[in-house]
Design an enzyme around this catalytic site. Sequence first.
Site, PDB file in Angstrom:
ATOM      1  N   HIS A 195      -7.420   4.122  -6.083  1.00 15.55           N
ATOM      2  CA  HIS A 195      -7.150   4.218  -4.651  1.00 15.55           C
ATOM      3  C   HIS A 195      -7.274   2.850  -3.994  1.00 15.55           C
ATOM      4  O   HIS A 195      -8.203   2.096  -4.283  1.00 15.55           O
ATOM      5  CB  HIS A 195      -8.161   5.199  -4.025  1.00 15.55           C
ATOM      6  CG  HIS A 195      -7.942   5.465  -2.579  1.00 15.55           C
ATOM      7  ND1 HIS A 195      -6.743   5.928  -2.067  1.00 15.55           N
ATOM      8  CD2 HIS A 195      -8.785   5.349  -1.506  1.00 15.55           C
ATOM      9  CE1 HIS A 195      -6.862   6.078  -0.762  1.00 15.55           C
ATOM     10  NE2 HIS A 195      -8.075   5.721  -0.395  1.00 15.55           N
TER      11      HIS A 195
ATOM     12  N   ASP B 282      -9.286   3.392   5.312  1.00 12.82           N
ATOM     13  CA  ASP B 282      -9.036   4.194   4.118  1.00 12.82           C
ATOM     14  C   ASP B 282      -8.309   5.454   4.559  1.00 12.82           C
ATOM     15  O   ASP B 282      -8.870   6.290   5.276  1.00 12.82           O
ATOM     16  CB  ASP B 282     -10.387   4.532   3.454  1.00 12.82           C
ATOM     17  CG  ASP B 282     -10.261   5.418   2.219  1.00 12.82           C
ATOM     18  OD1 ASP B 282      -9.185   5.994   1.990  1.00 12.82           O
ATOM     19  OD2 ASP B 282     -11.258   5.536   1.481  1.00 12.82           O
TER      20      ASP B 282
END
Length: 227
Positions: A164, A179
């Site tokens: 990620h 994020d």
Amino acid sequence: MSTWTPLESNPEVLSKYIHKLGVSPSWSVTDVIGLEEETLAWIPRPVKAFILLFPISETYEKHRAEEHERVKLADEQHPGDLFYMRQFTHNACGTVALIHSLANNKDVAIESGVLKNFLEKTASLSPEERGQALEQDKDFTADHQALAQEGQTNAADHEHVIHHFISLVNKEGTLYELDGRKSFPIKHGPTSDETFVKDAANVCKEFMARDPSEVRFTVLALTAAQD
């Protein structure tokens, strides 16, 4: 929910991607080969963002859940022009991290094109609406897919991606973690143009310290292009 081919953490490919999106060639993505002071000194200046790539582990998910409750209760305030978006497209985290890095640095010139159109179109939308807009943006999808095929590994092999991308930026003297899998921007305390590299490196170290047995971390930076 749609699924994109994952981007590789390849600075050359990511630099080509942001230039295709309309970012001035005077900016590029570069490797951060170490997080100690002497190594950080080698990064071309100025540095506008750090981009961290890491495995989604049980530790990360546990910390994310605890952090969500803490930030939700704190009801923190953020600058009105902080550009934050959620990620609703599988494997779009690389593109989301690049958008976060570029949209929150006003002195990074962005010419007419896919990114500028997207930022103008979503300027007044909520983080959730921005994420949905990205999923529905055919031009962005096409550009992402084209560049994702240019990595050194076979993108078709990544049926289950566990890595990620997130972005770290300096917004009005606060270091923000952006994020797309989190519900809120995360504040990491004060920073400045002079201390941002060191401060961002410390946040990356915190991620690594939470998963001490994990070695699959990669750090990149959005910087002035090297001559």
